[in-house]
Design an enzyme around this catalytic site. Structure first.
Site, PDB file in Angstrom:
ATOM      1  N   LYS A  57      31.109   7.710  38.697  1.00 53.71           N
ATOM      2  CA  LYS A  57      31.078   7.749  37.241  1.00 53.71           C
ATOM      3  C   LYS A  57      32.518   7.096  36.760  1.00 53.71           C
ATOM      4  CE  LYS A  57      28.748  11.683  36.577  1.00 53.71           C
ATOM      5  NZ  LYS A  57      28.705  13.148  36.080  1.00 53.71           N
ATOM      6  N   GLN A  68      32.379  18.452  35.459  1.00 55.87           N
ATOM      7  CA  GLN A  68      31.507  18.311  36.432  1.00 55.87           C
ATOM      8  C   GLN A  68      30.745  19.553  36.722  1.00 55.87           C
ATOM      9  OE1 GLN A  68      30.263  15.346  36.984  1.00 55.87           O
ATOM     10  NE2 GLN A  68      28.610  16.023  38.742  1.00 55.87           N
ATOM     11  N   ASP A 106      28.516  14.310  27.744  1.00 54.86           N
ATOM     12  CA  ASP A 106      27.425  14.760  28.597  1.00 54.86           C
ATOM     13  C   ASP A 106      26.058  15.363  27.690  1.00 54.86           C
ATOM     14  OD1 ASP A 106      27.457  15.092  31.069  1.00 54.86           O
ATOM     15  OD2 ASP A 106      28.915  16.700  31.281  1.00 54.86           O
TER      16      ASP A 106
HETATM   17  N1  GUN Z   1      26.376  17.582  37.521  1.00 53.60           N
HETATM   18  C1  GUN Z   1      25.350  16.833  37.836  1.00 53.60           C
HETATM   19  N2  GUN Z   1      24.792  15.895  36.895  1.00 53.60           N
HETATM   20  C2  GUN Z   1      26.076  16.548  35.957  1.00 53.60           C
HETATM   21  C3  GUN Z   1      25.930  15.587  34.693  1.00 53.60           C
HETATM   22  O1  GUN Z   1      25.122  14.835  34.234  1.00 53.60           O
HETATM   23  N3  GUN Z   1      27.199  15.932  34.000  1.00 53.60           N
HETATM   24  C4  GUN Z   1      27.889  17.115  34.548  1.00 53.60           C
HETATM   25  N4  GUN Z   1      28.851  17.324  33.634  1.00 53.60           N
HETATM   26  N5  GUN Z   1      27.787  17.765  35.744  1.00 53.60           N
HETATM   27  C5  GUN Z   1      26.574  17.212  36.527  1.00 53.60           C
END
Ligand code: GUN
Length: 318
Positions: free
Chosen positions: A77, A121, A144
């Site tokens: 990301k 995350q 998110d």
């Molecule tokens: N862990 C797996 N997918 C995601 C996501 O889309 N956002 C976050 N914050 N953690 C994740």
């Protein structure tokens, strides 16, 4: 008649996102190309605003512990953010950080004017309550889309920062000109971050305007094919490989497969598959997303889109 917001806002219809393959009836939806288009548009918009004198947007990742999958997701990301012209920083905390310490860090980031978007995350260590943490992220920085205020916004018909994967599915439907207005959607899976936001958006007045049937783990197995077979759109997010097969799909339906499963093939090699029998369904569906290369690439693209939205909102207030 209800306003057709979801589809009427899409001025660009990219037919090239639907790819014909030899021997297949269904068109393959090229999520990689759609994701690349979104990322390019985000980059161009950021470039224009930065050229006009604004500082670049900043996205902060918070990662706790040494989970390998989380490391890989966050680095993917952050690379995508940099490529889009977004300044990024990753704050890594030890596994034994307390919930109070993590909340204090989020509070500082909420107050930091230089931070436009923030993402903690997941998953977090078991001693930290995930809901408390995602709700501590200020709704205006919640790229998110997990904060309860942003969930309330899309649930009450005013979507703002949407969770990235559901937003990616909506974007695929828009860009392929698959209008759900008045059609029947079967959502298989009702998870809080994927199934629930999607089924909410797809039936909402002025968004998807579809009749939505929801199937989940307690749907009797014999009812599942009855529901899927009625649907013009079957959207699947269950984590069960091959759950949906050709005989469960109405001819000409659109199938969106959000599943990501690692299975061993007959030679013992690990293979990535979705929740749908791609080969079989390709013989009857109008269009289908592949795994990989379907919904997956949209998630990061929509995270960048959310960061752009959060940043622009902040600029408009200055
Ligand atoms: N862990 C797996 N997918 C995601 C996501 O889309 N956002 C976050 N914050 N953690 C994740």
């Amino acid at each position: 008649m209800a306003a057709r917001r979801l589809f009427s806002t899409c001025s660009l219809v990219f037919r090239e996102f639907l790819v014909s393959k030899p021997g297949m009836f269904a068109k393959v939806i090229d999520g990689k190309a759609i994701g690349a288009a979104v990322r390019r548009e985000v980059r161009e918009e950021i470039q224009q605003l930065v050229s006009a004198g604004h500082r670049a947007p900043c996205l902060t990742f918070v990662r706790v512990g040494q989970d390998e999958a989380s490391k890989s997701y966050v680095s993917g990301k952050s690379k995508a953010a940099r490529e889009a012209g977004i300044k990024d920083q990753t704050i890594v905390k030890d596994e034994d950080i307390t919930q109070e310490e993590l909340l204090a860090l989020i509070d500082n980031l909420n107050k930091d004017d230089e931070v436009d978007g923030m993402l903690v995350q997941l998953p977090l260590p078991p001693h930290i309550d995930e809901k408390t943490i995602v709700n501590a992220v200020h709704p205006s920085k919640d790229v998110d889309g997990f904060n309860v205020l942003n969930i309330g916004r899309f649930s009450s018909g005013s979507p703002y920062l949407l969770p990235a994967t559901p937003a990616g599915v909506i974007e695929i439907l828009k860009r392929c000109n698959f209008d759900t207005f008045g059609r029947h959607v079967c959502m298989v899976g009702r998870s809080k971050n994927i199934g629930f936001p999607l089924l909410t958006l797809l039936h909402s007045d002025g968004t998807g305007d579809a009749t939505v049937t929801i199937c989940h783990r307690y749907t009797p197995p014999e009812h599942l094919p009855i529901c899927t077979k009625m649907a013009d759109f079957v959207i699947v997010a269950t984590g069960i490989p091959n759950l949906i097969t050709k005989d469960m799909i109405k001819p000409g339906a659109v199938v969106i497969d959000i599943g990501i499963n690692r299975i061993k093939d007959k030679d013992g090699k690990t293979q990535l598959v979705g929740d749908c029998d791609f080969e079989g369904i390709s013989q009857v569906a109008r269009a289908i997303t592949p795994v990989p290369g379907g919904v997956g690439p949209m998630t990061v693209a929509m995270l960048l889109q959310n960061t752009l939205t959060a940043w622009k909102k902040k600029l408009s207030k200055q």
